[in-house]
Design a protein around this motif. Structure first.
Motif, PDB file in Angstrom:
ATOM      1  N   LYS A  50      36.903  47.241  27.805  1.00 48.77           N
ATOM      2  CA  LYS A  50      36.586  45.819  27.971  1.00 48.77           C
ATOM      3  C   LYS A  50      36.962  45.393  29.383  1.00 48.77           C
ATOM      4  CE  LYS A  50      35.010  41.909  26.594  1.00 48.77           C
ATOM      5  NZ  LYS A  50      34.664  41.597  28.006  1.00 48.77           N
ATOM      6  N   LEU A  51      36.033  44.711  30.042  1.00 45.65           N
ATOM      7  CA  LEU A  51      36.297  44.160  31.361  1.00 45.65           C
ATOM      8  C   LEU A  51      36.901  42.771  31.224  1.00 45.65           C
ATOM      9  CD1 LEU A  51      32.995  45.069  33.269  1.00 45.65           C
ATOM     10  CD2 LEU A  51      35.126  46.383  33.139  1.00 45.65           C
ATOM     11  N   CYS A  52      37.828  42.465  32.088  1.00 46.00           N
ATOM     12  CA  CYS A  52      38.443  41.144  32.044  1.00 46.00           C
ATOM     13  C   CYS A  52      38.904  40.745  33.440  1.00 46.00           C
ATOM     14  CB  CYS A  52      39.626  41.138  31.089  1.00 46.00           C
ATOM     15  SG  CYS A  52      40.365  39.498  30.862  1.00 46.00           S
ATOM     16  N   LEU A  53      38.789  39.476  33.730  1.00 39.50           N
ATOM     17  CA  LEU A  53      39.266  38.936  34.995  1.00 39.50           C
ATOM     18  C   LEU A  53      40.790  38.922  35.003  1.00 39.50           C
ATOM     19  CD1 LEU A  53      38.683  37.495  37.706  1.00 39.50           C
ATOM     20  CD2 LEU A  53      38.604  35.352  36.424  1.00 39.50           C
ATOM     21  N   ILE A  54      41.384  39.404  36.085  1.00 39.34           N
ATOM     22  CA  ILE A  54      42.838  39.391  36.226  1.00 39.34           C
ATOM     23  C   ILE A  54      43.272  38.002  36.699  1.00 39.34           C
ATOM     24  CG2 ILE A  54      44.805  40.383  37.462  1.00 39.34           C
ATOM     25  CD1 ILE A  54      43.108  42.928  37.810  1.00 39.34           C
TER      26      ILE A  54
END
Length: 228
Positions: A50-54
């Motif tokens: 899963k991609l997620c904004l840091i």
């Protein structure tokens, strides 16, 4: 002996680079994390990424977010950083590792469901990009993380050639944003060829010449959360 050692290092480096592309990776703004807690399919957790904004100001917040409601973190960045975030998301083109989320309805009402059940990281990247950009319009503009060919009337999440064409459209759109600024822009997919499945774009006028989004800002309502 030196030549053999050199060749071994080249081969070993190539293997490591190839495998690391699909392991947990922290980039400057986006984390690609392995997870088996985002979705369950037929009673079994989906193992994928899963991609997620840091978050810019982490404050102890978890980095991995299964949903697409990353707007609150997106707003922590200035406009130049936001453009860099969007550009980083486009770097995931060709990443066909499985996303840990099953296809879900992120719309504001009950909509026709697609046949596609699972999707890849590259679709995850495009979908997160779109949610961050269109913000409060997302529930009606891109209800599902499934791309659709309007002319052929079919879902195209499994067609790399067409997905690459869409990445190109997004890159050109982003170039336009860099040139013209972020105060006024149109939705990324606004032609007659590709769209997000079950979009309400025609109903809400997203394709009309006079439709503009006034700036990249987080939604004033909850978006990017599965309603199923």
């Amino acid at each position: 002996m030196k030549i053999l050692t050199y060749l071994f290092l080249i081969i070993a480096t190539a293997i490591l680079c190839r495998s690391s592309a699909y392991s947990q990776v922290y980039n400057r703004y986006i984390v690609k994390a392995f997870s088996k807690e985002c979705s369950i399919l037929d009673g079994v957790p989906i193992e994928g990424h899963k991609l997620c904004l840091i978050p810019k100001n982490k404050n102890g917040l978890p980095v991995v977010m299964c949903e697409y409601s990353n707007g609150i973190w997106f707003n922590e960045y200035n406009n130049d950083e936001k453009l860099a975030i969007l550009e980083e998301l486009l770097s995931f083109e060709g990443d066909t590792s499985i996303c840990s989320k099953k296809v879900c309805n992120y719309g504001s009402k009950k909509l026709k469901k697609p046949k596609t059940i699972l999707y890849t990281t590259q679709i995850d990247a495009l979908y997160l990009f779109t949610n961050l950009v269109v913000s409060s319009y997302a529930p009606n503009y891109c209800p599902f993380p499934v791309l659709f060919d309007r002319k052929e009337k079919k879902e195209i999440n499994d067609c790399q050639e067409k997905i690459s064409q869409i990445f190109k459209i997004y890159r050109e759109w982003l170039i336009g944003l860099r040139i013209n600024g972020v105060k006024k822009f149109k939705v990324p997919l606004n032609d007659e060829k590709y769209e997000w499945f079950s979009t309400q774009a025609v109903v809400f006028g997203y394709y009309k010449p006079n439709f503009w989004i006034n700036g990249i800002y987080p939604s004033g309502r909850t978006t990017g959360v599965c309603v199923e």
